[in-house]
Write an enzyme that holds these catalytic residues in place. Structure first.
Site, PDB file in Angstrom:
ATOM      1  N   TYR A  51       0.549  -0.797  -0.223  1.00  0.00           N
ATOM      2  CA  TYR A  51      -0.620   0.299   0.004  1.00  0.00           C
ATOM      3  C   TYR A  51       0.985   1.091  -0.065  1.00  0.00           C
ATOM      4  CZ  TYR A  51      -4.845  -0.951   0.124  1.00  0.00           C
ATOM      5  OH  TYR A  51      -5.878  -1.805   0.080  1.00  0.00           O
ATOM      6  N   GLU A  53      -0.468   4.878  -0.215  1.00  0.00           N
ATOM      7  CA  GLU A  53      -1.121   5.637  -0.792  1.00  0.00           C
ATOM      8  C   GLU A  53      -0.931   7.384  -0.383  1.00  0.00           C
ATOM      9  OE1 GLU A  53      -3.752   3.402   0.500  1.00  0.00           O
ATOM     10  OE2 GLU A  53      -5.124   3.891   0.513  1.00  0.00           O
ATOM     11  N   ASP A 197      -6.590  13.045 -24.917  1.00  0.00           N
ATOM     12  CA  ASP A 197      -6.736  11.722 -24.763  1.00  0.00           C
ATOM     13  C   ASP A 197      -6.203  11.023 -25.925  1.00  0.00           C
ATOM     14  OD1 ASP A 197      -7.599   9.109 -24.744  1.00  0.00           O
ATOM     15  OD2 ASP A 197      -9.183   9.442 -23.749  1.00  0.00           O
ATOM     16  N   THR A 223      -3.382   5.773 -22.164  1.00  0.00           N
ATOM     17  CA  THR A 223      -3.240   4.800 -21.351  1.00  0.00           C
ATOM     18  C   THR A 223      -1.642   3.976 -21.862  1.00  0.00           C
ATOM     19  OG1 THR A 223      -4.436   3.505 -22.979  1.00  0.00           O
ATOM     20  CG2 THR A 223      -5.428   3.899 -21.282  1.00  0.00           C
ATOM     21  N   LYS A 226      -1.408   0.636 -24.951  1.00  0.00           N
ATOM     22  CA  LYS A 226      -1.822   0.027 -26.461  1.00  0.00           C
ATOM     23  C   LYS A 226      -0.545   0.491 -27.082  1.00  0.00           C
ATOM     24  CE  LYS A 226      -6.354   1.419 -25.499  1.00  0.00           C
ATOM     25  NZ  LYS A 226      -6.833   2.237 -24.838  1.00  0.00           N
ATOM     26  N   ARG A 232      -1.195  -2.585 -18.519  1.00  0.00           N
ATOM     27  CA  ARG A 232      -2.177  -1.917 -19.057  1.00  0.00           C
ATOM     28  C   ARG A 232      -3.109  -0.835 -17.176  1.00  0.00           C
ATOM     29  NH1 ARG A 232      -6.763  -3.390 -21.127  1.00  0.00           N
ATOM     30  NH2 ARG A 232      -5.812  -5.150 -22.538  1.00  0.00           N
TER      31      ARG A 232
HETATM   32  N1  DSN Z   1     -11.494   0.089 -24.960  1.00  0.00           N
HETATM   33  C1  DSN Z   1      -9.931   1.017 -25.981  1.00  0.00           C
HETATM   34  C2  DSN Z   1     -10.145   0.866 -27.066  1.00  0.00           C
HETATM   35  O1  DSN Z   1     -10.024   0.000 -27.719  1.00  0.00           O
HETATM   36  O2  DSN Z   1      -9.860   1.421 -28.327  1.00  0.00           O
HETATM   37  C3  DSN Z   1     -10.177   2.709 -25.701  1.00  0.00           C
HETATM   38  O3  DSN Z   1     -10.730   2.614 -24.487  1.00  0.00           O
END
Ligand code: DSN
Length: 413
Positions: A51, A53, A197, A223, A226, A232
């Protein structure tokens, strides 16, 4: 796997099957990728036990000295990758990252101008089904229906009419690069803040293969799993003036204990993205996407915007006498994983839309190049032409299993 199959046969078996699926099929969902063994090790590490925080040097728990080192490494590397003033690596994923930004910068009822979902926007950019749509007033701009590209004249008109406090750029199904200066110019004209984003594009931005909004915009979310090829999770980058508000919005505003094993894996992935071969990787993602687009155009596929500048293709498949759902199913049966997707102003429903979305990040990680893209384009065409012929689909699947043997994945596992 050593311990899991012995203790929990069911979960172990399902994981083994998932590994086999990833190894023997073509992963073409543009938001998916394959992390390195080093990233996997960090994810499955003892950092999951802790933990922590708070933030490095300012925690609410004892015993955080090594966790501080890990989180600071992730922050420093992300700053270097994107040229960011301030980075928060704690968002559990993209959705909480976006929600934290709305609450950091805005008051309930404030107006946000974001892209319509069917035109390539994202659910978390104010789709009416989301909780955020009940709290903030989202208005939506669209792409030009003829070209599929962002219509900056319309965007400017809407900004003048609705006076948003925040203008949002960044999409999950838009195959083009973005002119962030054009967004900023409109935002300056109406006194709005800017948020990008870049979840889909982050790896390619980090490698210098796509425009970088970080030096221009107020806040950028992403994120990390990707094109950035990490675990993730999510991340927020912002100008120094927003740093305190962003950090407070993530913790204690929205989240509790950060997932430090994921943050360790982010640190590892960011180190990987700082290496020269990551630039080659990002470049090849684009080259592969263009090669695939060229092949599919030859087969008369209707590509939204006519092509791609990035890692993904959005295809209206209705001229092939199938729906997006039917195309997804046929490709799945043939060993090609894509997702059905809405096209701009789609007359069909989200569960059975007109399009499919596919991309090249994961195949490029496996080491595939233009010649494989050509073969894959031919298979996609054959599978969709024969969407109701299981013999043809099975045959393609076996050819794909052969191809994947030449591009080994996770042999160590
Ligand atoms: N779920 C993602 C995508 O496939 O583009 C976006 O959050």
């Amino acid at each position: 796997m050593k311990y899991l199959p012995e203790f929990d046969k069911q979960t172990g078996e399902a994981l083994a099957k998932e590994l086999h699926r990833q190894q023997t099929t073509l992963e073409m969902i543009p938001s998916e990728n394959f992390v390195s063994m080093a990233v996997l090790e960090a994810l499955g590490s003892v950092a999951t036990n802790k933990y922590a925080e708070g933030y490095p040097g300012k925690r609410y728990y004892g015993g955080c000295e090594h966790i501080d080192t890990i989180e600071q490494l992730a922050i420093d590397r992300a700053k270097k990758l994107f040229g960011a003033d301030h980075v928060n690596v704690q968002p559990l994923s993209g959705a909480p990252a976006n929600i934290a930004v709305y609450f950091a910068l805005l008051e309930p009822g404030d107006t946000i101008l974001g892209m319509d979902l069917s035109h390539g926007g994202h659910l978390t950019h104010g789709h009416p089904v989301t909780h955020m749509a009940k709290i903030f007033n989202f208005v939506r701009y669209k792409a030009n229906i003829e070209t599929g590209k962002i219509d900056f004249d319309q965007l400017r008109e809407m900004a003048i009419e609705h006076k948003p406090k925040l203008i949002l750029a960044g999409y999950s199904a838009y195959p083009r690069d973005l002119d962030y200066k054009a967004f900023q110019k409109i935002a300056d004209e109406v006194g709005a803040m800017t948020m990008a984003d870049v979840a889909h594009l982050a790896g390619m931005i980090a490698a210098g293969e796509l425009n970088n909004p970080v030096p221009i915009f107020d806040v950028v979310t992403t994120t990390t799993h990707k094109t950035l090829r990490g675990p993730r999770g999510g991340m927020i980058m912002c100008k120094k003036k927003h740093a305190k508000k962003i950090d407070k919005s993530i913790f204690p505003g929205l989240q509790g204990g950060p997932h430090e094993n994921v943050i360790a894996a982010k640190a590892v992935a960011f180190k990987e993205a700082l290496q020269p071969d990551f630039k080659e990787y990002a470049k090849q993602i684009k080259t592969n996407a263009k090669a695939l687009a060229e092949n599919l155009l030859k087969h008369d596929f209707k590509l939204i915007t006519g092509g791609t500048d990035n890692h993904l293709l959005l295809i209206d498949v209705t001229n092939k006498n199938v729906s997006g759902h039917q195309a997804e199913q046929a490709l799945d049966a043939a060993g090609i994983t894509v997702n059905k997707n809405m096209i701009p102003d789609d007359p069909r429903s989200p569960l059975d839309p007109s399009g499919i979305r596919l991309g090249t990040p994961a195949l490029t990680t496996r080491g595939m190049h233009e010649s494989e893209m050509k073969t894959i384009g031919n298979w996609i065409n054959e599978a969709i032409d024969n969407h109701d012929n299981s013999v043809v689909l099975e045959h393609i699947k076996s050819e794909i299993a052969e191809l994947t043997k030449k591009f080994p994945l996770y042999n160590e596992l």
